[in-house]
Scaffold this motif. Structure first.
Motif, mmCIF file in Angstrom:
data_model
loop_
_atom_site.group_PDB
_atom_site.id
_atom_site.type_symbol
_atom_site.label_atom_id
_atom_site.label_comp_id
_atom_site.label_asym_id
_atom_site.label_seq_id
_atom_site.Cartn_x
_atom_site.Cartn_y
_atom_site.Cartn_z
ATOM 1 N N PHE A 83 0.818 -1.214 0.000
ATOM 2 C CA PHE A 83 0.000 0.000 0.000
ATOM 3 C C PHE A 83 0.851 1.264 0.000
ATOM 4 O O PHE A 83 0.376 2.336 -0.344
ATOM 5 C CB PHE A 83 -0.906 0.008 1.236
ATOM 6 N N GLN A 84 2.075 1.150 0.446
ATOM 7 C CA GLN A 84 2.982 2.275 0.546
ATOM 8 C C GLN A 84 4.379 1.820 0.129
ATOM 9 O O GLN A 84 4.664 0.627 0.151
ATOM 10 C CB GLN A 84 3.024 2.795 1.998
ATOM 11 N N PRO A 85 5.284 2.693 -0.233
ATOM 12 C CA PRO A 85 5.095 4.147 -0.353
ATOM 13 C C PRO A 85 4.394 4.519 -1.657
ATOM 14 O O PRO A 85 4.769 4.045 -2.722
ATOM 15 C CB PRO A 85 6.524 4.684 -0.326
ATOM 16 N N THR A 86 3.397 5.363 -1.565
ATOM 17 C CA THR A 86 2.602 5.718 -2.736
ATOM 18 C C THR A 86 3.382 6.524 -3.766
ATOM 19 O O THR A 86 2.958 6.613 -4.922
ATOM 20 C CB THR A 86 1.352 6.517 -2.319
ATOM 21 N N HIS A 87 4.510 7.105 -3.366
ATOM 22 C CA HIS A 87 5.314 7.845 -4.341
ATOM 23 C C HIS A 87 6.198 6.933 -5.180
ATOM 24 O O HIS A 87 6.791 7.391 -6.154
ATOM 25 C CB HIS A 87 6.178 8.894 -3.623
ATOM 26 N N ASP A 88 6.290 5.661 -4.830
ATOM 27 C CA ASP A 88 7.085 4.698 -5.599
ATOM 28 C C ASP A 88 6.133 3.813 -6.392
ATOM 29 O O ASP A 88 5.868 2.661 -6.043
ATOM 30 C CB ASP A 88 7.960 3.868 -4.656
ATOM 31 N N ARG A 89 5.627 4.348 -7.489
ATOM 32 C CA ARG A 89 4.621 3.650 -8.289
ATOM 33 C C ARG A 89 5.140 2.326 -8.837
ATOM 34 O O ARG A 89 4.419 1.317 -8.865
ATOM 35 C CB ARG A 89 4.180 4.556 -9.450
#
Length: 344
Positions: A83-89
């Motif tokens: 679910f995270q990190p959302t900045h690492d697509r």
């Protein structure tokens, strides 16, 4: 029965271990459990006594790493998701989509007969306010990374099943909560530096009043999974309880007064603060919350004799208590949150 559980230390995985080891009419007394996790837990209940393997399903050699572990298994329950990190697509997709297909390929190579994949009600195409069964279109919600990847993973499994002897089960729950996962949920949703206890003093809850979210307790999901594996049930199963969660339910759980804020403005605020790295919630979660359909769980009730014990409000109340109270478990995933904790 030899049963492999990937992601066995998370929210659902921990509940599933408790369910399988707690004794019931469905329990196979000769059950051999094998747990897979990126960070194996300490040997404390319910994680003690299992064989543990430290594997990241996003690893480029995941199929080769998984295949010898899967040898001799009767079934694999695949729960891993990032679910995270959302900045690492790219990482999220490698875990959710590539990792799922690696697990399926390894299961086939090892001769496993049954694969149960933890999917989501988020696979369905946008249908806010509508109730859908398992035959509904599965295009996902375009703005939600989570939804898009869940739909892509299922599409990959569609192709996999065409030429495979592995029987595949897809589990499609709504929001899954429990009190013991409070710290995990807090890490995923609260800004760093903000203690969870401040939620007790939240006077107003900004929310678009059209909100309607299907939900189910982690223990009820675990019960459904146990029934699926012992019955060798295949196909897709929605899991949620009626009525769904609405604006007033969230207000009651947080003891805050809901204040209507139009969805476009909410989305803009979340997007701006996420891009500035001020909080970890991607705008796609807002898109998903207001686009996801409600779930008809009649098939699970009928074919599995699934009878959930908790209402959606019970589930939300427990999750909120867990976040505010910092409730945690004894695995790295469920560890206690500090205000400066990372997301992974």
């Amino acid at each position: 029965m030899r049963l492999i559980i990937t992601g066995a230390t998370g929210n659902v995985g921990t509940s599933l271990l408790n369910r399988l080891r707690g004794g019931s009419e469905h329990l196979d007394q000769n059950l051999e459990l094998v747990g897979l996790a990126r960070r194996p837990p300490a040997q404390v209940p319910p994680y003690d006594g299992l064989q543990w393997h430290a594997i990241d399903v996003a690893h480029p050699d995941a199929i080769d790493l998984l295949r010898p572990i899967f040898e001799g298994a009767d079934a694999v329950i695949h729960l891993v998701w990032a679910f995270q990190p959302t900045h690492d697509r790219n990482y999220l997709r490698r875990v959710g989509v590539d990792g799922t297909l690696a697990v399926a390929a390894a299961a086939e190579a090892a001769g496993v007969a049954h694969l149960i994949h933890m999917s989501s009600g988020a696979v369905y195409s946008p249908a806010p306010g509508r109730t859908v069964d398992e035959s509904a279109p599965r295009g996902g919600v375009p703005g939600s990374v989570y939804s898009v990847d869940k739909a892509a993973a299922e599409a990959g499994l569609d192709d996999f099943e065409k030429n495979s002897s592995v029987a595949v089960t897809r589990v499609r729950p709504g929001f899954i909560g429990q009190q013991a996962a409070g710290s995990e949920l807090g890490r995923y949703t609260l800004p760093r530096g903000i203690p969870a206890g401040v939620l007790k003093y939240l006077p107003l809850l900004p929310v678009d009043r059209s909100l309607a979210i299907p939900a189910v307790h982690a223990d009820d999901v675990a019960d459904a999974l146990a029934r699926m594996v012992f019955a060798r049930a295949t196909g897709a199963f929605n899991l949620s309880v009626d009525p769904p969660l609405g604006t007033d339910d969230f207000g009651a759980a947080l003891h805050a007064r809901p204040v209507h804020v139009p969805r476009p403005l909410l989305t803009l605020l979340v997007d701006v603060t996420w891009r500035a790295h001020l909080q970890p919630v991607h705008r796609g979660w807002i898109d998903l919350a207001y686009s996801v359909p409600l779930l008809d769980s009649a098939r699970a009730r009928r074919e599995l004799q699934w009878a959930p014990r908790y209402s959606a409000q019970d589930t939300l109340d427990a999750a909120v208590r867990g976040v505010i109270g910092g409730d945690a478990g004894d695995s790295p995933v469920l560890r206690r949150r500090s205000p400066f904790d990372g997301t992974r």
